[in-house]
Design an enzyme around this catalytic site. Structure first.
Site, PDB file in Angstrom:
ATOM      1  N   GLY A 169      28.377  92.185  83.829  1.00  0.00           N
ATOM      2  CA  GLY A 169      27.680  93.606  83.408  1.00  0.00           C
ATOM      3  C   GLY A 169      26.319  93.256  83.084  1.00  0.00           C
ATOM      4  O   GLY A 169      25.523  94.006  82.474  1.00  0.00           O
ATOM      5  N   PHE A 198      22.587  98.212  80.700  1.00  0.00           N
ATOM      6  CA  PHE A 198      21.765  98.478  79.709  1.00  0.00           C
ATOM      7  C   PHE A 198      22.144  97.689  78.435  1.00  0.00           C
ATOM      8  O   PHE A 198      21.292  96.893  77.882  1.00  0.00           O
ATOM      9  CB  PHE A 198      22.224 100.074  79.336  1.00  0.00           C
ATOM     10  CG  PHE A 198      21.649 100.570  78.269  1.00  0.00           C
ATOM     11  CD1 PHE A 198      20.247 100.330  77.885  1.00  0.00           C
ATOM     12  CD2 PHE A 198      22.337 101.404  77.369  1.00  0.00           C
ATOM     13  CE1 PHE A 198      19.844 100.784  76.669  1.00  0.00           C
ATOM     14  CE2 PHE A 198      21.931 101.855  76.159  1.00  0.00           C
ATOM     15  CZ  PHE A 198      20.648 101.681  75.651  1.00  0.00           C
ATOM     16  N   LYS A 215      39.737 101.638  80.072  1.00  0.00           N
ATOM     17  CA  LYS A 215      39.374 100.902  78.878  1.00  0.00           C
ATOM     18  C   LYS A 215      40.555 100.723  77.814  1.00  0.00           C
ATOM     19  O   LYS A 215      40.422  99.639  77.327  1.00  0.00           O
ATOM     20  CB  LYS A 215      38.005 101.574  78.389  1.00  0.00           C
ATOM     21  CG  LYS A 215      36.858 101.567  79.230  1.00  0.00           C
ATOM     22  CD  LYS A 215      36.388 100.358  79.629  1.00  0.00           C
ATOM     23  CE  LYS A 215      35.767  99.748  78.443  1.00  0.00           C
ATOM     24  NZ  LYS A 215      34.927  98.604  78.931  1.00  0.00           N
TER      25      LYS A 215
END
Length: 373
Positions: free
Chosen positions: A10, A14, A159
């Site tokens: 990833g 961000f 998650k």
């Protein structure tokens, strides 16, 4: 500690980008492998401009591609797994979220075992703990509370299960006879410059005469600045590699917050953007219980229509609860075990984020001016 190497999944996201910017400053780090499905050209350029002796290798590949993961993990000491599909509105198909967030994590763990990676850090989320009801009040939560989300929605469920898989993998035997050590970090809502969520909020406000959309006026939360969330990952990587610290960290999860004041999501958005003339919506809004039941009604309509029409509600029960609860957590355990202290103050975080919002405002003005010419 001898020379080491790190894989960040990833890496184009961000948080992933910020982790890499901090990782390059680590001593004895020989290589960083930045893995993502697709990188924007500007992200690749930013990585190439990093002033560092550490080699930064950009890899494009799917988190569900087992051979790709095995190649990416070969010769790696530490994996920082930030890759995830984040969706709390129910826009992305459930199976896609489960595949990436849960199956992808399981495949990455398998690749680590095969490639003899000794340390694995998962970027989890506060969502795995709840809130399960907007009536639930947690103001100084900590790990010993053993809170667990009961939502079946794909993001919190995937998650939660991914975190369980990672922590259960702690202590498993690697192919060379070594041992895999794992831990998980649960950041609060992460804000800061380049946040896609904050970007959408600001652009939406600019298109709405400067009025910020109401996202969570009834909440009390303690968001974390992206630089501090990234710093916690660096410390976790150090800790798992340090024989003295490692035993207390292995198989543990940590809440990651900072000194951002407790406030509502709406107040945070306003604090970060008010310098540029953006303001909160002062119009009347539904009381929270009615807002929740409206979400329930819309979800019911969506479910009933599903055989003939895919109706996507603008909000759902999980989102209403998540955005409007009192749900704040202490970082004391991370402070004790990882040596975590926020490296960026609230004032600095606010200034950096506000300056970035300023660039968005200027870009919007230029776009509007060019349209009127």
């Amino acid at each position: 500690m001898p020379g080491w190497s790190c894989l960040v999944t990833g890496a184009g996201g961000f948080l992933g980008q910020k982790i890499i910017q901090m990782l390059v400053q680590e001593k004895d780090l020989q290589e960083i492998r930045a893995l993502d499905k697709v990188f924007r050209p500007e992200t690749k350029e930013e990585f190439s401009k990093l002033q560092t002796k550490t080699k930064v290798t950009v890899l494009e590949g799917d988190i569900l591609d087992a051979p790709c993961l095995r190649r990416a993990c070969q010769g790696i000491s530490v994996v920082i797994h930030t890759a995830a599909v984040i969706d709390v509105k129910g826009v992305i198909p459930r199976q896609t979220i489960l595949d990436v967030n849960l199956k992808g994590t399981q495949k990455l763990l398998e690749a680590c075992v095969q490639a003899n990676v000794s340390s694995f850090i998962l970027t989890s989320t506060i969502d795995v703990a709840g809130p399960n009801s907007y009536k639930q009040v947690i103001l100084d939560g900590h790990e010993e509370d053993n809170l667990e989300s009961t939502w079946s929605d794909p993001y919190p469920y995937s998650k939660k299960m991914a975190e369980k898989a990672v922590l259960a993998a702690n202590g498993c035997t690697l192919r060379n006879g070594g041992t895999l050590h794992t831990c998980a970090l649960r950041p609060m809502y992460i804000y800061g410059e380049k946040s896609s969520f904050l970007y959408n909020i600001v652009i939406g406000a600019l298109k709405n005469k400067g009025v910020l959309d109401t996202t969570g006026k009834f909440s009390v939360v303690n968001p974390v600045y992206v630089g501090n969330a990234a710093w916690a990952h660096i410390l976790a990587a150090r800790g798992l590699r340090d024989p003295k610290k490692s035993p207390s960290i292995q198989g543990q999860f940590y809440y990651i917050s900072d000194d951002t004041p407790h406030q509502s999501y709406d107040d945070l958005n306003y604090a970060l953007s008010k310098e540029w003339g953006l303001r909160l919506d002062s119009s009347w809004s539904l009381p929270l219980p009615l807002f929740y039941w409206l979400a329930f009604l819309l979800e019911t309509v969506s479910f009933l229509l599903r055989p003939v029409y895919n109706y996507q509600p603008p909000f759902n029960c999980h989102l209403v609860t998540l955005s409007n609860s009192t749900f704040a957590f202490s970082y004391k355990k991370a402070q004790h075990d990882l040596g975590y202290e926020p490296c960026v103050t609230w004032e600095e975080a606010k200034q950096k984020t506000s300056e970035w919002i300023g660039t968005l405002v200027e870009q919007h003005k230029e776009t509007m001016n060019s349209k009127t010419r």
